[in-house]
Design a protein around this motif. Structure first.
Motif, PDB file in Angstrom:
ATOM      1  N   THR A 161      72.692  42.277  62.611  1.00 21.11           N
ATOM      2  CA  THR A 161      73.716  43.324  62.664  1.00 21.11           C
ATOM      3  C   THR A 161      74.034  43.713  64.100  1.00 21.11           C
ATOM      4  OG1 THR A 161      72.864  44.161  60.551  1.00 21.11           O
ATOM      5  CG2 THR A 161      74.345  45.605  61.772  1.00 21.11           C
ATOM      6  N   VAL A 162      73.010  43.832  64.932  1.00 21.26           N
ATOM      7  CA  VAL A 162      73.204  44.145  66.354  1.00 21.26           C
ATOM      8  C   VAL A 162      74.075  43.085  67.021  1.00 21.26           C
ATOM      9  CG1 VAL A 162      72.019  44.182  68.589  1.00 21.26           C
ATOM     10  CG2 VAL A 162      71.142  45.543  66.686  1.00 21.26           C
ATOM     11  N   GLY A 163      73.755  41.820  66.800  1.00 21.26           N
ATOM     12  CA  GLY A 163      74.506  40.748  67.437  1.00 21.26           C
ATOM     13  C   GLY A 163      75.947  40.691  66.970  1.00 21.26           C
ATOM     14  N   ILE A 164      76.148  40.751  65.662  1.00 21.08           N
ATOM     15  CA  ILE A 164      77.495  40.624  65.100  1.00 21.08           C
ATOM     16  C   ILE A 164      78.393  41.778  65.534  1.00 21.08           C
ATOM     17  CG2 ILE A 164      78.810  40.676  62.946  1.00 21.08           C
ATOM     18  CD1 ILE A 164      76.343  39.175  61.700  1.00 21.08           C
ATOM     19  N   LEU A 165      77.898  43.009  65.445  1.00 23.89           N
ATOM     20  CA  LEU A 165      78.740  44.164  65.787  1.00 23.89           C
ATOM     21  C   LEU A 165      78.992  44.264  67.290  1.00 23.89           C
ATOM     22  CD1 LEU A 165      77.509  46.922  63.311  1.00 23.89           C
ATOM     23  CD2 LEU A 165      79.553  45.514  63.197  1.00 23.89           C
ATOM     24  N   SER A 166      78.023  43.858  68.105  1.00 20.59           N
ATOM     25  CA  SER A 166      78.240  43.853  69.563  1.00 20.59           C
ATOM     26  C   SER A 166      79.311  42.839  69.934  1.00 20.59           C
ATOM     27  CB  SER A 166      76.931  43.546  70.289  1.00 20.59           C
ATOM     28  OG  SER A 166      75.988  44.569  70.082  1.00 20.59           O
ATOM     29  N   ALA A 167      79.274  41.653  69.319  1.00 24.96           N
ATOM     30  CA  ALA A 167      80.302  40.641  69.574  1.00 24.96           C
ATOM     31  C   ALA A 167      81.664  41.132  69.114  1.00 24.96           C
ATOM     32  CB  ALA A 167      79.936  39.339  68.863  1.00 24.96           C
ATOM     33  N   LEU A 168      81.695  41.787  67.966  1.00 24.15           N
ATOM     34  CA  LEU A 168      82.951  42.268  67.394  1.00 24.15           C
ATOM     35  C   LEU A 168      83.662  43.243  68.316  1.00 24.15           C
ATOM     36  CD1 LEU A 168      84.577  42.311  64.549  1.00 24.15           C
ATOM     37  CD2 LEU A 168      83.477  44.544  64.298  1.00 24.15           C
ATOM     38  N   CYS A 169      82.935  44.239  68.817  1.00 31.80           N
ATOM     39  CA  CYS A 169      83.608  45.263  69.625  1.00 31.80           C
ATOM     40  C   CYS A 169      84.010  44.726  70.994  1.00 31.80           C
ATOM     41  CB  CYS A 169      82.752  46.515  69.743  1.00 31.80           C
ATOM     42  SG  CYS A 169      81.297  46.359  70.770  1.00 31.80           S
ATOM     43  N   GLN A 170      83.220  43.802  71.557  1.00 39.89           N
ATOM     44  CA  GLN A 170      83.587  43.243  72.861  1.00 39.89           C
ATOM     45  C   GLN A 170      84.775  42.301  72.768  1.00 39.89           C
ATOM     46  OE1 GLN A 170      82.407  44.388  75.791  1.00 39.89           O
ATOM     47  NE2 GLN A 170      81.642  45.812  74.247  1.00 39.89           N
ATOM     48  N   PHE A 171      84.959  41.719  71.609  1.00 40.51           N
ATOM     49  CA  PHE A 171      86.078  40.798  71.423  1.00 40.51           C
ATOM     50  C   PHE A 171      87.408  41.446  71.796  1.00 40.51           C
ATOM     51  CE2 PHE A 171      89.629  39.336  68.899  1.00 40.51           C
ATOM     52  CZ  PHE A 171      89.576  37.967  69.052  1.00 40.51           C
ATOM     53  N   TRP A 172      87.583  42.738  71.468  1.00 43.08           N
ATOM     54  CA  TRP A 172      88.903  43.359  71.614  1.00 43.08           C
ATOM     55  C   TRP A 172      89.276  43.695  73.047  1.00 43.08           C
ATOM     56  CZ3 TRP A 172      92.390  42.519  68.303  1.00 43.08           C
ATOM     57  CH2 TRP A 172      92.035  42.256  66.978  1.00 43.08           C
ATOM     58  N   SER A 173      88.361  43.519  73.984  1.00 47.33           N
ATOM     59  CA  SER A 173      88.736  43.665  75.392  1.00 47.33           C
ATOM     60  C   SER A 173      89.428  42.408  75.911  1.00 47.33           C
ATOM     61  CB  SER A 173      87.490  43.962  76.244  1.00 47.33           C
ATOM     62  OG  SER A 173      86.562  42.901  76.159  1.00 47.33           O
ATOM     63  N   VAL A 174      89.395  41.323  75.121  1.00 49.61           N
ATOM     64  CA  VAL A 174      89.992  40.057  75.555  1.00 49.61           C
ATOM     65  C   VAL A 174      91.504  40.006  75.313  1.00 49.61           C
ATOM     66  CG1 VAL A 174      89.968  37.546  75.243  1.00 49.61           C
ATOM     67  CG2 VAL A 174      87.810  38.813  75.321  1.00 49.61           C
ATOM     68  N   PRO A 175      92.019  40.173  74.082  1.00 47.72           N
ATOM     69  CA  PRO A 175      93.479  40.068  73.905  1.00 47.72           C
ATOM     70  C   PRO A 175      94.258  41.146  74.632  1.00 47.72           C
ATOM     71  CG  PRO A 175      92.421  40.812  71.871  1.00 47.72           C
ATOM     72  CD  PRO A 175      91.329  40.365  72.791  1.00 47.72           C
ATOM     73  N   THR A 176      93.682  42.348  74.770  1.00 47.27           N
ATOM     74  CA  THR A 176      94.407  43.422  75.460  1.00 47.27           C
ATOM     75  C   THR A 176      94.481  43.191  76.963  1.00 47.27           C
ATOM     76  OG1 THR A 176      92.355  44.726  75.576  1.00 47.27           O
ATOM     77  CG2 THR A 176      93.838  45.156  73.726  1.00 47.27           C
TER      78      THR A 176
END
Length: 434
Positions: A351-366
């Motif tokens: 859960t730690v790994g998946i959710l950390s990856a998820l939230c950091q992802f959105w700094s990329v397209p923006t």
């Protein structure tokens, strides 16, 4: 540099930090609460499943399809909804979304047949479409790219906090309200957890400001600073039109990368209560309390990883490494499915790994989308990626019915996370690390 110039620079920096602190305290706690209620209404079906399947004689496949069909409605209406938010303003549109989904979530008490279950889950997806990408878009109106990773992480801790709060709350409702006024606990669960969304949606209309210039709680100097910093980002943005977002190869690559991460997100969200119960925990409240551990750890990790990403101005590895950690932990969790302590520990790392990856992802397209392209591109990535929310629970449910085990389903999810990590590392460093 003279002492006067140094003093002026220090004063300007203090003013900037004070301004962003003010903005953060005004927006993030409120948006965070909205997201907690949104996510809770989306995934509380995982707790309702503990009673609903036996009451209604649904199979695991029926549950998986119903849990996942939410994302078909979500997919169809995501992009139009986000463009509407960009056009009509966040205040009205987010309020509309929240009130609508609250009403539909409450209507889940009327589920009696698989067809009604599928229809209401689909309708819930239609109602909620545009909320998450709308908030991500809304944050780009207030924060420049260099500050976004931490802010997005703070907002997205609503996911694990929904688990921390929702797990024990859902377990308590299932136990405490079962057979009250003749209704089973799972019906009370849907009804009671829908009420906060409706009330918060009404509050959104009166609380949010559509943009910096319309805010009444900022001074003219603070408004000028925020608008100047956002305007300073525009030189780094490569795509500005909605059509341009659809033509951009990187947007479609990110759709694929996000799909794999969301496979992991909903593999955990919809099946975590079941996996913990299968390890030997029988009481619904105990299951809810144990789900607090993975989600609580994830909330802390998301903020720490976000701060690290902003400090280092690095995005790709801050997505890839957590995704791989989540994949490894999911695989290891299958070895300890009958040991409650070890199952919870391994699922916590997942859960730690998946959710950390998820939230950091959105700094990329923006980092490279601006204007209406950000509205369309963010919504497109989120809608395509969230089709994994249909695939993941349905796949795991089908595999469990066929093999009497969730192991193979978790292996498939782990592979998708590793593929997503590789996709993120393929993104051009100079474009995304801002």
């Amino acid at each position: 540099m003279t002492k006067t110039a140094i003093a002026d620079a220090a004063q300007q920096k203090d003013f900037e930090e004070t301004t962003y602190t003010k903005v953060t305290w005004r927006l993030i706690p409120f948006l965070f609460i909205c997201y907690v209620f949104a996510y809770l209404d989306r995934v509380n079906v995982g707790f309702a499943k503990l009673q609903m399947l036996s009451d209604l004689k649904f199979s695991e496949t029926v549950y998986g399809l119903g849990a996942g069909i939410f994302f078909i409605g979500y997919f169809i209406f995501e992009v139009p909804s986000n463009i509407a938010l960009h056009r009509f303003g966040a205040r009205k549109w987010i309020a509309r979304i929240m009130v609508t989904w609250g009403v539909v979530a409450a209507a889940m008490v009327f589920v009696k047949t698989p067809a009604v279950f599928y229809f209401l889950r689909f309708l819930l997806g239609v109602a909620e479409a545009g909320f998450f990408p709308g908030i991500i878009l809304y944050l780009t109106y207030w924060y420049p790219a260099a500050r976004r990773a931490k802010i997005i992480a703070l907002f997205m801790t609503g996911i694990p906090i929904a688990g921390v709060v929702g797990g024990p709350l859902s377990g308590w409702i299932l136990n405490r309200f079962d057979k009250v006024n003749g209704l089973p606990g799972w019906q009370w669960l849907f009804l009671l957890e829908a009420i906060p969304s409706i009330l918060t949606g009404i509050a959104v209309y009166f609380y949010l400001d559509d943009k910096v210039s319309t805010s009444h709680w900022l001074t003219p100097a603070q408004k000028s600073l925020l608008e100047k910093n956002i305007a300073g980002d525009s030189g780094n943005l490569e795509v500005h039109s909605a059509f341009g977002a659809f033509k951009t190869k990187r947007v479609w690559v990110l759709c694929a990368g996000y799909f794999g991460i969301v496979m992991g997100l909903y593999g955990v969200s919809f099946w975590l209560p079941t996996l913990i119960k299968a390890s030997g925990v029988t009481d619904a409240l105990d299951v809810g309390l144990l789900t607090m551990i993975p989600y609580g750890a994830a909330a802390i990790a998301m903020v720490l990883v976000g701060r690290s990403s902003d400090r280092m101005k690095e995005r790709r590895w801050h997505v890839a490494i957590p995704a791989v950690i989540g994949a490894i932990a999911l695989v290891v969790s299958t070895f300890y499915s009958n040991n409650t302590a070890l199952a919870v520990i391994t699922l916590t790392f997942a859960t730690v790994g998946i959710l950390s990856a998820l939230c950091q992802f959105w700094s990329v397209p923006t980092a490279f989308l601006g204007g209406v392209a950000a509205a369309a591109g963010i919504a497109l990535i989120n809608s395509v990626g969230n089709l994994a929310g249909f695939v993941s629970p349905y796949m795991v449910g089908w595999i469990k019915d066929a093999t009497k085990s969730t192991d193979l389903g978790l292996y498939c999810i782990a592979v998708s996370l590793v593929v997503s990590a590789l996709i993120m590392l393929s993104m051009p460093k100079g474009v995304v690390n801002r």
